[in-house]
Write a protein that holds these residues in place. Structure first.
Motif, PDB file in Angstrom:
ATOM      1  N   VAL A 657       0.850  -1.198   0.000  1.00  0.00           N
ATOM      2  CA  VAL A 657       0.000   0.000   0.000  1.00  0.00           C
ATOM      3  C   VAL A 657       0.885   1.249   0.000  1.00  0.00           C
ATOM      4  O   VAL A 657       1.874   1.332   0.750  1.00  0.00           O
ATOM      5  CB  VAL A 657      -0.919   0.016   1.241  1.00  0.00           C
ATOM      6  N   ARG A 658       0.508   2.215  -0.834  1.00  0.00           N
ATOM      7  CA  ARG A 658       1.205   3.507  -0.843  1.00  0.00           C
ATOM      8  C   ARG A 658       0.174   4.617  -0.852  1.00  0.00           C
ATOM      9  O   ARG A 658      -0.614   4.751  -1.799  1.00  0.00           O
ATOM     10  CB  ARG A 658       2.119   3.628  -2.066  1.00  0.00           C
ATOM     11  N   LYS A 659       0.142   5.390   0.218  1.00  0.00           N
ATOM     12  CA  LYS A 659      -0.776   6.531   0.309  1.00  0.00           C
ATOM     13  C   LYS A 659      -0.179   7.709  -0.458  1.00  0.00           C
ATOM     14  O   LYS A 659       1.013   8.018  -0.322  1.00  0.00           O
ATOM     15  CB  LYS A 659      -0.960   6.895   1.792  1.00  0.00           C
ATOM     16  N   ASP A 660      -1.010   8.401  -1.276  1.00  0.00           N
ATOM     17  CA  ASP A 660      -0.507   9.579  -1.965  1.00  0.00           C
ATOM     18  C   ASP A 660      -0.390  10.743  -0.984  1.00  0.00           C
ATOM     19  O   ASP A 660      -0.668  10.598   0.204  1.00  0.00           O
ATOM     20  CB  ASP A 660      -1.367   9.926  -3.183  1.00  0.00           C
ATOM     21  N   THR A 661       0.011  11.889  -1.439  1.00  0.00           N
ATOM     22  CA  THR A 661       0.345  13.001  -0.532  1.00  0.00           C
ATOM     23  C   THR A 661      -0.845  13.842  -0.127  1.00  0.00           C
ATOM     24  O   THR A 661      -0.712  14.734   0.714  1.00  0.00           O
ATOM     25  CB  THR A 661       1.393  13.907  -1.190  1.00  0.00           C
ATOM     26  N   ILE A 662      -2.008  13.582  -0.701  1.00  0.00           N
ATOM     27  CA  ILE A 662      -3.209  14.336  -0.339  1.00  0.00           C
ATOM     28  C   ILE A 662      -3.941  13.554   0.740  1.00  0.00           C
ATOM     29  O   ILE A 662      -4.337  12.405   0.526  1.00  0.00           O
ATOM     30  CB  ILE A 662      -4.116  14.559  -1.562  1.00  0.00           C
ATOM     31  N   ASP A 687       0.521  16.834   5.789  1.00  0.00           N
ATOM     32  CA  ASP A 687       1.827  16.949   6.430  1.00  0.00           C
ATOM     33  C   ASP A 687       2.657  15.680   6.275  1.00  0.00           C
ATOM     34  O   ASP A 687       3.754  15.570   6.803  1.00  0.00           O
ATOM     35  CB  ASP A 687       1.687  17.291   7.913  1.00  0.00           C
ATOM     36  N   GLY A 688       2.111  14.709   5.567  1.00  0.00           N
ATOM     37  CA  GLY A 688       2.858  13.499   5.256  1.00  0.00           C
ATOM     38  C   GLY A 688       2.840  12.430   6.316  1.00  0.00           C
ATOM     39  O   GLY A 688       3.556  11.433   6.187  1.00  0.00           O
ATOM     40  N   ALA A 689       2.010  12.559   7.366  1.00  0.00           N
ATOM     41  CA  ALA A 689       2.037  11.585   8.461  1.00  0.00           C
ATOM     42  C   ALA A 689       0.623  11.242   8.918  1.00  0.00           C
ATOM     43  O   ALA A 689      -0.248  12.110   9.028  1.00  0.00           O
ATOM     44  CB  ALA A 689       2.842  12.130   9.627  1.00  0.00           C
ATOM     45  N   GLY A 690       0.411   9.956   9.185  1.00  0.00           N
ATOM     46  CA  GLY A 690      -0.855   9.474   9.726  1.00  0.00           C
ATOM     47  C   GLY A 690      -0.618   8.195  10.497  1.00  0.00           C
ATOM     48  O   GLY A 690       0.498   7.931  10.971  1.00  0.00           O
ATOM     49  N   GLN A 691      -1.662   7.410  10.621  1.00  0.00           N
ATOM     50  CA  GLN A 691      -1.520   6.124  11.299  1.00  0.00           C
ATOM     51  C   GLN A 691      -2.431   5.098  10.640  1.00  0.00           C
ATOM     52  O   GLN A 691      -3.373   5.447   9.921  1.00  0.00           O
ATOM     53  CB  GLN A 691      -1.863   6.242  12.791  1.00  0.00           C
ATOM     54  N   LEU A 692      -2.131   3.814  10.880  1.00  0.00           N
ATOM     55  CA  LEU A 692      -3.025   2.733  10.487  1.00  0.00           C
ATOM     56  C   LEU A 692      -4.111   2.644  11.545  1.00  0.00           C
ATOM     57  O   LEU A 692      -3.824   2.673  12.754  1.00  0.00           O
ATOM     58  CB  LEU A 692      -2.247   1.411  10.397  1.00  0.00           C
ATOM     59  N   PHE A 693      -5.364   2.530  11.114  1.00  0.00           N
ATOM     60  CA  PHE A 693      -6.504   2.628  12.032  1.00  0.00           C
ATOM     61  C   PHE A 693      -7.445   1.456  11.777  1.00  0.00           C
ATOM     62  O   PHE A 693      -7.773   1.151  10.624  1.00  0.00           O
ATOM     63  CB  PHE A 693      -7.223   3.957  11.795  1.00  0.00           C
ATOM     64  N   GLY A 708      -0.443   4.566  15.958  1.00  0.00           N
ATOM     65  CA  GLY A 708       0.313   5.651  16.568  1.00  0.00           C
ATOM     66  C   GLY A 708       0.543   6.777  15.585  1.00  0.00           C
ATOM     67  O   GLY A 708       0.816   6.560  14.397  1.00  0.00           O
ATOM     68  N   ALA A 709       0.421   7.997  16.087  1.00  0.00           N
ATOM     69  CA  ALA A 709       0.575   9.168  15.221  1.00  0.00           C
ATOM     70  C   ALA A 709       1.937   9.167  14.540  1.00  0.00           C
ATOM     71  O   ALA A 709       2.969   8.904  15.165  1.00  0.00           O
ATOM     72  CB  ALA A 709       0.403  10.445  16.044  1.00  0.00           C
ATOM     73  N   GLY A 710       1.906   9.434  13.245  1.00  0.00           N
ATOM     74  CA  GLY A 710       3.138   9.538  12.494  1.00  0.00           C
ATOM     75  C   GLY A 710       3.772   8.240  12.065  1.00  0.00           C
ATOM     76  O   GLY A 710       4.870   8.251  11.492  1.00  0.00           O
ATOM     77  N   THR A 711       3.090   7.114  12.298  1.00  0.00           N
ATOM     78  CA  THR A 711       3.682   5.819  11.921  1.00  0.00           C
ATOM     79  C   THR A 711       3.404   5.428  10.483  1.00  0.00           C
ATOM     80  O   THR A 711       4.021   4.501   9.956  1.00  0.00           O
ATOM     81  CB  THR A 711       3.161   4.708  12.854  1.00  0.00           C
ATOM     82  N   PHE A 712       2.435   6.099   9.837  1.00  0.00           N
ATOM     83  CA  PHE A 712       2.056   5.777   8.460  1.00  0.00           C
ATOM     84  C   PHE A 712       2.340   7.023   7.627  1.00  0.00           C
ATOM     85  O   PHE A 712       1.557   7.977   7.632  1.00  0.00           O
ATOM     86  CB  PHE A 712       0.575   5.406   8.428  1.00  0.00           C
ATOM     87  N   LEU A 713       3.464   7.032   6.921  1.00  0.00           N
ATOM     88  CA  LEU A 713       3.870   8.189   6.132  1.00  0.00           C
ATOM     89  C   LEU A 713       3.300   8.099   4.723  1.00  0.00           C
ATOM     90  O   LEU A 713       3.156   7.015   4.167  1.00  0.00           O
ATOM     91  CB  LEU A 713       5.396   8.270   6.070  1.00  0.00           C
TER      92      LEU A 713
END
Length: 832
Positions: A657-662, A687-693, A708-713
């Motif tokens: 999986v690759r999340k785009d920047t939006i 801002d380029g950072a999220g988490q798996l939920f 965790g915050a910032g673990t999914f870039l």
């Protein structure tokens, strides 16, 4: 010779051939009944006594969930076809008609299953059914009755047999300290006697006192027709001869139920279960004595009764009005309803064509023998492939140019003959091979309500006829000629849902391909025909061209797991998980949604998923191939997958999986009707950072959980995995871009009574299934989607991950480089 899949409905009653549902009608009940003795009456109209042991001791009763229930046989007469049984039911809800228990029978080697004493363990100190000549057995096993005199005989009663009393002083007596109660008791019995026919005044029906001791007894009110109870708490004065009415006009020559409760100064009389007649009495110091309980006369034989008495019971508790009313309704046959006899295994009929003496014999052993019409041939199949276990040596061959078909008998649709009960649903399975000679519609199975067919162009269809118009659901391009297929048609009568399956000889039961709600339920089917229509009134005969074999009819709509077991019986597969069920790498240019495993689990593009070259970068390039799925954050940019999950199974999902920047607030990677696995924005937008939920719907989880915050870039490839252990009901999710794969990043317990057993569908790239919010479509790339029917270990997941990364020697440098990249991103975010 095949007789159906062994252990299809595996459980403690595999050795019992038949079952029947016993409905419980407590619509007029006003309270919950606990451990209630329910009368089950069997007769020629609702039970075939030939299907049980000669003495009925192979019968077993269970709750709907399979818990064994205690029962007693009061009477079993297979010649006269009468069976009377008392079953201890744990709970009967008030006002309910939906309650039921199950009855199993048809096991000649079964031992006696009765547990008589336990049936009557709920406060009963004496229960005399009064059946059987010269005896008065107490079903509690403590107070056997003794017949005194020759004027007590056996005759037909209100419940089986009863005792007839001549009115000459002959009687039944029973003794025991538990009968010597001085307060708080309940008494019930049935009586039939006429006032004008009694031998004297003050007739005693049941007695436990004399003029010289305290006690109680039932007596007629002198010359009238009323039934009274006399209570003596002393031998003289106002506490002597306290006569209270319990049954007005009970001596009218008809059967009547008399119920009485005595306790704490109140006596209530229940005539035929109605509203009680309530009176008081002086209850101190009580009325206990050691006189014999006497039925049919007073203690010693005086004041005898002439008439019939049945079903005498004494309890050491004061029963409620609701209980007394239920006793009357149960004993008068108003509470239990015996349903149609069904095969306990579910298999009703099978046409395997292996019997050389009768190629259309029912090989299930249930004697629903069919008839071949029009010259159907029985031949050796030219090819078998993966269905050799189901095809065996002989199959039925049909020519489309002739009116050839096989007709199951009328008994197949007669529940009392062991046939299908359509109100409970049904399932039909078989193996079919179209030889391509017919240019028309080709019928697998028809009835007066539907035709199940292959149509030109490889169309799989189920046409339904209704009085208000026909339905024509179909699926195109999947039903090819010159190929053996497993076909199944299941009808769920409760949901009025018909589903049809079509599968080649793979290890995966996927589907169904067709699902439809008939405008009118399939409960009025009057005939079946295999290999030809001519029953529906839609079109012509549409004879099958090719071969059909091993058609099986099952009672009920088989569950997905049961249907899978049937499917395995045709393929010879031993059962259990197969591992990799489906994989979608999108590398097949002719079909980007092809299942790479060959199991042909269908995937559907809901419209907006595009297949593009993967964006460069990251350690996963070797596993990405040349084509990946691109998801454009539209509701229809998602893939739906056929019903590949089997209730009660473990499963594992993996993907790159690759999340785009939006960044949206939440974007769905995988969803089902029970959960959603998402990217969740944990900072500011883009801002380029999220988490798996991970979130499970309703009250079904221990709470939504993130990695965790910032673990999914964003703009990086990740290995994502979700696995489920059906035994522990634990869902665990992994997120990894190092190639090392540590412990689960997320762990949740699925609560509720069924875990994820009711999950039926997967969707990649959008929600819209879980009901947990909006569609939350994904923006980015997803590739190498894999589904397993196992809970993969950490080592197995690491092996899958390793297949998409370089050799382990380079992993340390790559991990260091990724760490530097994370730090640089964090620094840029801080400067903002």
């Amino acid at each position: 010779m095949a007789v159906g899949p062994p252990g299809l409905l595996a459980g403690p009653f595999d050795a019992w051939a038949y079952r029947a549902r016993i409905g419980i009608n407590n619509a007029s009940g006003t309270e919950t009944l606990t451990n209630f003795p329910l009368l089950v009456s069997l007769n020629a109209s609702n039970f075939d006594f030939r299907k049980a042991k000669a003495d009925g001791t192979d019968l077993r009763f269970t709750t709907p969930t399979g818990a064994l229930l205690s029962y007693e046989i009061e009477k079993w007469d297979p010649v006269s076809r009468i069976g009377l049984l008392w079953v201890k039911v744990p709970q009967i809800d008030p006002g309910s008609t939906a309650g039921y228990i199950q009855m199993y029978f048809g096991n000649p080697s079964a031992p006696d299953g009765q547990n008589v004493a336990d049936v009557w363990s709920n406060g009963y100190v004496g229960v005399w059914h009064l059946g059987g000549t010269g005896t008065a057995v107490d079903s509690t096993g403590v107070h056997p009755g003794t017949v005194v005199g020759s004027g007590v005989t056996t005759t037909a009663g209100i419940i089986g047999d009863a005792c007839s009393f001549a009115g000459d002083g002959s009687r039944i007596t029973a003794t025991g300290t538990a009968l010597d109660m001085g307060n708080n008791l309940s008494i019930t019995y049935w009586m039939k006697g006429a006032a004008a026919n009694q031998p004297g005044g003050y007739t005693r029906v049941i007695s436990k006192n004399t003029d010289a001791v305290t006690g109680w007894e039932y007596q007629r009110g002198g010359a009238d027709a009323n039934q009274n109870i006399r209570i003596d708490t002393a031998t003289s004065g106002s506490q002597n001869n306290q006569v209270r009415l319990v049954g007005a006009n009970a001596f009218d020559g008809n059967w009547h139920f008399i119920g009485t409760t005595i306790g704490s100064g109140t006596v209530r009389g229940y005539l035929d279960g109605g509203t009680p007649t309530t009176n008081t009495y002086i209850h101190d110091p009580g009325f206990g004595n050691n006189q014999p309980l006497t039925i049919g006369a007073r203690v010693g034989g005086g004041n005898p009764f002439r008439g019939l008495i049945d079903e005498v019971r004494i309890s050491n508790v004061v029963r409620s009005a609701g209980w007394m009313n239920a006793e009357y309704r149960s004993q008068s046959g108003q509470m239990s309803i015996v349903g149609p006899t069904q095969l306990a295994s579910g298999l009703v009929a099978e046409y395997a064509h292996e019997n050389p003496l009768n190629r259309t014999a029912d090989s299930s052993g249930n004697n629903h023998h069919a008839t071949a019409v029009g010259g159907v041939q029985f031949i050796t199949p030219p090819s078998t492939g993966g269905f050799a276990a189901g095809l065996e040596t002989t199959v039925a061959s049909f020519s489309y140019t002739a009116s050839q078909y096989i007709v199951p008998p009328a008994s197949l649709l007669d529940p009392l003959a062991g046939g299908l009960n359509l109100s409970a649903g049904f399932t039909v399975t078989g193996l079919v091979y179209s030889d391509g000679t017919s240019p028309w519609h080709r019928t697998i199975l028809s009835s007066n309500r539907f035709r199940w067919q292959q149509a030109p162009g490889g169309v799989y269809r189920l046409d339904i006829t209704n009085t208000g118009g026909n339905q024509y659901p179909s699926v195109s391009g999947v039903f090819q000629d010159n190929t053996w297929y497993f076909v199944a048609l299941r009808y769920d009568a409760t949901g009025n849902l018909a589903q049809a399956y079509l599968l080649p000889s793979t290890g995966v039961l996927a589907g169904p391909l067709l699902s439809v709600n008939p405008t009118e339920p399939f409960t009025n089917i009057s005939a079946f025909r295999i290999g030809m229509d001519g029953l529906t009134g839609i079109g012509g005969g549409d004879t099958w061209g090719g071969m059909i074999d091993n058609v099986r009819f099952f009672q009920g709509a088989l569950t997905k797991r049961q249907l899978r077991d049937v499917f395995y019986s045709y393929t010879g597969y031993g059962g259990g998980p197969i591992g990799l069920v489906a994989r979608y790498s999108h590398e097949n240019p002719a079909n980007r949604l092809a299942d790479d495993t060959g199991n042909r689990v269908p995937a559907t593009n809901r419209g907006a998923v595009q297949f593009v070259s993967p964006p460069a970068g990251g350690i996963f390039s070797p596993g990405l191939g040349t084509t990946v799925g691109f998801y454009s954050r539209q509701d229809t940019a998602s893939l739906d997958f056929g019903e590949l999950y089997t209730a009660g199974d473990d499963f594992t999902f993996t993907a790159l999986v690759r999340k785009d920047t939006i960044e949206s607030d939440r974007e769905t990677i995988l969803a089902s009707n029970r959960f959603r696995l998402q990217f969740q924005n944990t900072g500011t937008n883009n801002d380029g950072a999220g988490q798996l939920f991970l979130q499970v719907n309703g009250a079904g989880s221990s709470g939504p959980t993130g990695s965790g915050a910032g673990t999914f870039l964003t703009d990086q490839w990740y290995f994502v995995a979700l696995r489920y252990n059906a035994s522990t009901r634990v869902l665990e999710a992994f997120l990894d871009n190092t190639g090392l794969l540590g412990p689960p990043d997320i762990s949740q317990v699925v609560l509720g009574s069924v875990g994820l057993d009711d999950m039926v569908q997967f969707r990649v790239g959008a929600d819209g299934l879980s009901g947990l919010g909006s569609t939350d479509p994904f923006g980015g790339w997803i590739d190498r989607i894999q589904f397993y029917d196992r809970y993969l270990s950490n080592a197995e997941l690491h092996a899958i991950l390793s297949a998409s990364v370089p050799e382990p020697a380079t992993l340390g440098l790559l991990a260091l480089g990724l760490l530097v990249l994370v730090l640089l991103r964090a620094k840029r975010a801080f400067r903002r």
